[in-house]
Write a protein that holds these residues in place. Structure first.
Motif, PDB file in Angstrom:
ATOM      1  N   ALA A 182      28.264  66.385  14.171  1.00  0.00           N
ATOM      2  CA  ALA A 182      27.768  65.236  13.312  1.00  0.00           C
ATOM      3  C   ALA A 182      28.860  64.872  12.489  1.00  0.00           C
ATOM      4  O   ALA A 182      29.262  63.706  12.056  1.00  0.00           O
ATOM      5  CB  ALA A 182      26.485  65.568  12.864  1.00  0.00           C
ATOM      6  N   ALA A 183      29.454  65.949  11.712  1.00  0.00           N
ATOM      7  CA  ALA A 183      30.582  65.503  10.548  1.00  0.00           C
ATOM      8  C   ALA A 183      31.637  64.963  11.164  1.00  0.00           C
ATOM      9  O   ALA A 183      32.439  64.037  10.772  1.00  0.00           O
ATOM     10  CB  ALA A 183      30.980  66.860   9.703  1.00  0.00           C
ATOM     11  N   PHE A 184      32.068  65.674  12.321  1.00  0.00           N
ATOM     12  CA  PHE A 184      33.443  65.322  12.989  1.00  0.00           C
ATOM     13  C   PHE A 184      33.224  63.996  13.431  1.00  0.00           C
ATOM     14  O   PHE A 184      34.046  63.134  13.517  1.00  0.00           O
ATOM     15  CB  PHE A 184      33.583  66.388  14.042  1.00  0.00           C
ATOM     16  N   LEU A 185      32.026  63.848  14.400  1.00  0.00           N
ATOM     17  CA  LEU A 185      31.783  62.580  15.019  1.00  0.00           C
ATOM     18  C   LEU A 185      31.989  61.279  13.882  1.00  0.00           C
ATOM     19  O   LEU A 185      32.406  60.207  14.143  1.00  0.00           O
ATOM     20  CB  LEU A 185      30.456  62.320  15.878  1.00  0.00           C
ATOM     21  N   GLN A 186      31.341  61.639  12.744  1.00  0.00           N
ATOM     22  CA  GLN A 186      31.178  60.521  11.651  1.00  0.00           C
ATOM     23  C   GLN A 186      32.501  60.278  11.135  1.00  0.00           C
ATOM     24  O   GLN A 186      33.033  59.099  10.641  1.00  0.00           O
ATOM     25  CB  GLN A 186      30.132  60.753  10.693  1.00  0.00           C
ATOM     26  N   GLY A 187      33.123  61.469  10.856  1.00  0.00           N
ATOM     27  CA  GLY A 187      34.506  61.110  10.400  1.00  0.00           C
ATOM     28  C   GLY A 187      35.266  60.324  11.169  1.00  0.00           C
ATOM     29  O   GLY A 187      36.122  59.628  10.664  1.00  0.00           O
ATOM     30  N   LEU A 188      35.337  60.672  12.498  1.00  0.00           N
ATOM     31  CA  LEU A 188      36.288  59.943  13.465  1.00  0.00           C
ATOM     32  C   LEU A 188      35.681  58.506  13.503  1.00  0.00           C
ATOM     33  O   LEU A 188      36.843  57.467  13.499  1.00  0.00           O
ATOM     34  CB  LEU A 188      35.958  60.398  15.081  1.00  0.00           C
ATOM     35  N   ALA A 247      37.266  52.892  11.512  1.00  0.00           N
ATOM     36  CA  ALA A 247      37.003  51.840  10.864  1.00  0.00           C
ATOM     37  C   ALA A 247      37.704  51.506   9.558  1.00  0.00           C
ATOM     38  O   ALA A 247      37.681  50.432   9.025  1.00  0.00           O
ATOM     39  CB  ALA A 247      35.428  51.945  10.260  1.00  0.00           C
ATOM     40  N   GLY A 248      38.712  52.535   9.399  1.00  0.00           N
ATOM     41  CA  GLY A 248      39.696  52.296   8.221  1.00  0.00           C
ATOM     42  C   GLY A 248      39.054  52.712   7.000  1.00  0.00           C
ATOM     43  O   GLY A 248      39.912  52.461   5.848  1.00  0.00           O
ATOM     44  N   ASN A 249      38.080  53.547   6.915  1.00  0.00           N
ATOM     45  CA  ASN A 249      37.374  54.027   5.623  1.00  0.00           C
ATOM     46  C   ASN A 249      37.922  55.407   5.451  1.00  0.00           C
ATOM     47  O   ASN A 249      37.292  56.464   5.772  1.00  0.00           O
ATOM     48  CB  ASN A 249      35.801  54.112   5.675  1.00  0.00           C
ATOM     49  N   PHE A 250      39.207  55.479   5.127  1.00  0.00           N
ATOM     50  CA  PHE A 250      40.135  56.633   4.997  1.00  0.00           C
ATOM     51  C   PHE A 250      39.269  57.817   4.153  1.00  0.00           C
ATOM     52  O   PHE A 250      39.393  58.940   4.594  1.00  0.00           O
ATOM     53  CB  PHE A 250      41.310  56.344   5.058  1.00  0.00           C
ATOM     54  N   PRO A 251      39.078  57.539   2.850  1.00  0.00           N
ATOM     55  CA  PRO A 251      38.363  58.440   2.048  1.00  0.00           C
ATOM     56  C   PRO A 251      37.190  59.109   2.504  1.00  0.00           C
ATOM     57  O   PRO A 251      37.037  60.137   2.375  1.00  0.00           O
ATOM     58  CB  PRO A 251      38.256  57.738   0.631  1.00  0.00           C
ATOM     59  N   THR A 252      36.180  58.142   2.893  1.00  0.00           N
ATOM     60  CA  THR A 252      34.913  58.590   3.573  1.00  0.00           C
ATOM     61  C   THR A 252      35.416  59.752   4.912  1.00  0.00           C
ATOM     62  O   THR A 252      34.797  60.689   5.082  1.00  0.00           O
ATOM     63  CB  THR A 252      34.189  57.518   4.060  1.00  0.00           C
ATOM     64  N   ALA A 253      36.088  59.226   5.733  1.00  0.00           N
ATOM     65  CA  ALA A 253      36.526  60.003   6.783  1.00  0.00           C
ATOM     66  C   ALA A 253      37.191  61.437   6.660  1.00  0.00           C
ATOM     67  O   ALA A 253      36.681  62.264   7.067  1.00  0.00           O
ATOM     68  CB  ALA A 253      37.775  58.994   7.734  1.00  0.00           C
ATOM     69  N   PHE A 254      38.102  61.339   5.450  1.00  0.00           N
ATOM     70  CA  PHE A 254      38.477  62.763   4.929  1.00  0.00           C
ATOM     71  C   PHE A 254      37.624  63.613   4.628  1.00  0.00           C
ATOM     72  O   PHE A 254      37.684  64.646   5.063  1.00  0.00           O
ATOM     73  CB  PHE A 254      39.888  62.467   3.967  1.00  0.00           C
ATOM     74  N   SER A 255      36.812  63.013   3.798  1.00  0.00           N
ATOM     75  CA  SER A 255      35.751  63.893   3.459  1.00  0.00           C
ATOM     76  C   SER A 255      34.694  64.544   4.463  1.00  0.00           C
ATOM     77  O   SER A 255      34.362  65.629   4.443  1.00  0.00           O
ATOM     78  CB  SER A 255      34.726  63.219   2.481  1.00  0.00           C
ATOM     79  N   LEU A 256      34.520  63.617   5.448  1.00  0.00           N
ATOM     80  CA  LEU A 256      33.489  64.208   6.556  1.00  0.00           C
ATOM     81  C   LEU A 256      34.344  65.093   7.603  1.00  0.00           C
ATOM     82  O   LEU A 256      33.859  65.982   7.788  1.00  0.00           O
ATOM     83  CB  LEU A 256      33.081  62.930   7.422  1.00  0.00           C
TER      84      LEU A 256
END
Length: 587
Positions: free
Chosen positions: A156-162, A167-176
């Motif tokens: 779930a973390a991996f999928l949401q991070g991708l 989507a270009g939301n890099f800080p959120t992606a990095f955290s996930l």
């Protein structure tokens, strides 16, 4: 076919749970579609409890079962089956369905526990809040629900991070993605997660952080070649050509030894993270290129960096790969880094020319010329039509096809013209000025192309026309310089004047024009032109040069050669002339 019996349902649901896992293990491939048997099992549970769930969708069926079935013996097997259902939904990227299911599972256990704190990821909070049911001693499981929960959290973390990365939301992606890296997965998947973290950091403008994560990926799994490919890209952005070329060389050698496998996958668990995460964005990020593409990148980077001998070697290796059937090695989905094949030939000719292998460069260019000549129409118009059909009208599709055909014809025209241009410079370097003039003169294109300055060119064709104009400018410059070598100064003057009409203010053309005038003993005109171009507005010429689209790589060496080699002695001569003229002028 037997009717459901309440006492036998816990065993039946556990058998269903194990059989679904066995099915996954037997295929050992990404999970797709629906989990066969789960809906049927839920309907049998409702039937045994005296309820009906026909005509309900999967989500509605789960909601009805978890809210209406209160038999204590069924809770643990239903929860385990629910976790398995969540795995199938995760594999289909139905994250909302997964969150809703775990909301129900947690609410059934404890209405107060299904709560997401502010700042936490809702789906991960839901999965973590779920209490794993205890395992009965008489009902063995193929894979424990505790292990399945950990895998669901990681996936779930991996999928949401991708998704956030796409989507270009890099800080959120990095955290996930960091959350996923600390989860339960094989070394293979951990290396992929670190690779994605590196890509995310690179897009955030943090190249050194990106390198740290990409190197960590290689430490975890040395077969993670996509990480090595991204390392080369980061070094390219940093301008560290030595490190970039080293990474590309290692990547090419690794690709040549054996195809990368999944040797680092953990065989201990049937349901694994890699079976749940298979999105297009991940496929794109984990693409490491084919050997031929990496070989081309090596050649291109060497040529750009001035490593001519290495560039020649790599280009010749690449051209030999063409003979082995390049189409079988390169994907046809548009993701390849390779340019059009004639451009690769022209880049190879440029490298050969710079390496002093002028005859070889002429031969390579002849191949381009012979292959493109028959593809060029006798008449080609590039002006913009006054009336363009709307996209919804019947003629729009036909107009689009004609525009695409014109674009391709212009590309062939440019490649052939560039071939003649390179041949001209190669003959010039061999000291054959007459043959060089012949090749520069052969680059005569349709008048419609070069009258485009007074006609509005179709916007989609503008890049190709600009390249053609640049080739025309360089050809005139080259021919003019050869005319000077042959003492045909008047003809040289005409070519330089024409060059300045094509590109007003071009410093190289201006220098050659001044030289031609000086050789013709028109010193006053030469001095006036020199003052006009090099004294009155020194900043404008540089600005003129910086405008427009980047020059194709195969033309860079031609532009570098089209520079008057004796500009400083000429400038001193003109300054002396102007000084003498000033002294002769009465005050």
């Amino acid at each position: 076919g037997l009717p459901p019996a309440l006492p036998a349902l816990p065993l039946e649901l556990t058998v269903l749970y194990n059989s679904l896992l066995f099915t996954v293990g037997a295929s050992d491939s990404a999970i797709k579609g629906e989990a066969e048997g789960i809906c049927q099992g839920l309907l049998r549970v409702l039937e045994a409890c005296g309820a009906c769930g026909q005509n309900l969708g999967t989500e509605e069926l789960w909601e009805k079962v978890l809210q209406e079935v209160t038999v204590e013996e069924l809770q643990a097997p239903l929860h385990r089956l629910g976790a398995l259902q969540a795995a199938w939904w995760l594999a289909a990227s139905q994250l909302g369905s997964v969150a809703g299911l775990f909301q129900l599972l947690s609410t059934v256990e404890d209405p107060g526990r299904a709560h997401c704190s502010e700042g936490q990821n809702e789906l991960l909070s839901m999965i973590k809040a779920w209490r794993v049911p205890p395992e009965g001693p008489s009902l063995p499981l193929v894979q424990s629900a505790k292990d399945l929960k950990e895998i669901l959290c990681t996936a779930a973390a991996f999928l949401q991070g991708l998704q956030e990365l796409e989507a270009g939301n890099f800080p959120t992606a990095f955290s996930l993605l960091q959350e996923a890296a600390g989860g339960f997965c094989s070394k293979n998947i951990l290396a992929q997660i670190y690779t994605c973290l590196g890509c995310c950091a690179q897009r955030m403008g943090k190249p050194h952080t990106a390198l740290q994560h990409l190197k960590r990926a290689l430490q975890v799994d040395f077969q993670c070649l996509p990480a090595l490919s991204h390392v080369a890209a980061v070094y390219h952005d940093l301008g560290e050509s030595d490190a970039e070329l080293q990474a590309l060389t290692l990547l090419y050698e690794a690709l040549g030894k054996s195809p990368p496998g999944a040797a680092s996958s953990s065989p201990c668990f049937i349901m694994r993270t890699e079976l749940l995460v298979h999105t297009p964005v991940l496929t794109s990020l984990l693409r490491h290129g084919h050997p031929s593409e990496v070989k081309y990148l090596l050649a291109q980077r060497c040529l750009q960096d001035g490593r001519v001998a290495d560039a020649v070697e790599h280009y010749l290796d690449f051209l030999s790969l063409l003979q082995e059937g390049l189409q079988q090695q390169v994907p046809l989905d548009g993701s390849s880094v390779l340019p059009r094949i004639p451009e690769v030939f022209l880049e190879a000719a440029s490298a050969l020319e710079q390496a002093g292998r002028h005859q070889d460069a002429i031969t390579v260019c002849e191949e381009v010329i012979s292959r493109t000549t028959n593809l060029i129409p006798r008449v080609l118009r590039v002006e913009e039509r006054l009336e363009q059909p709307e996209s919804s009208l019947p003629g729009a599709e036909l107009a689009g096809g004609l525009l695409s055909q014109k674009k391709e014809s212009l590309c062939c025209l440019a490649w052939r013209a560039a071939g003649y241009l390179h041949q001209g410079w190669a003959w010039a370097k061999l000291g054959e000025s007459k043959e060089a003039v012949t090749q520069f003169s052969r680059e005569h294109l349709e008048d419609a192309v070069f009258r485009c300055g007074c006609l509005p060119v179709a916007e989609n064709l503008q890049p190709e026309v600009e390249v053609l104009q640049k080739i025309r400018l360089l050809s005139l410059m080259g021919r003019g310089m050869q005319f000077l070598e042959l003492g045909r100064n008047k003809e040289a003057l005409l070519d330089f004047q024409h060059s300045l009409q094509i590109s007003p203010g071009d410093p190289a053309a201006a220098s050659c024009l001044v030289q031609a005038l000086w050789k013709l003993n028109r010193k006053q005109e030469a001095a006036a032109q020199w003052q006009k171009f090099f004294q009155s507005s020194p900043g404008e010429d540089g600005q003129q040069q910086g405008q427009g689209r980047p020059l194709p790589l195969y033309l860079v060496s031609c532009q570098e050669q089209a520079v008057f080699p004796h500009s400083e002695p000429l400038a001193r001569s003109i300054q002396d002339y102007l000084g003498a003229a000033a002294q002769d002028t009465p005050s």
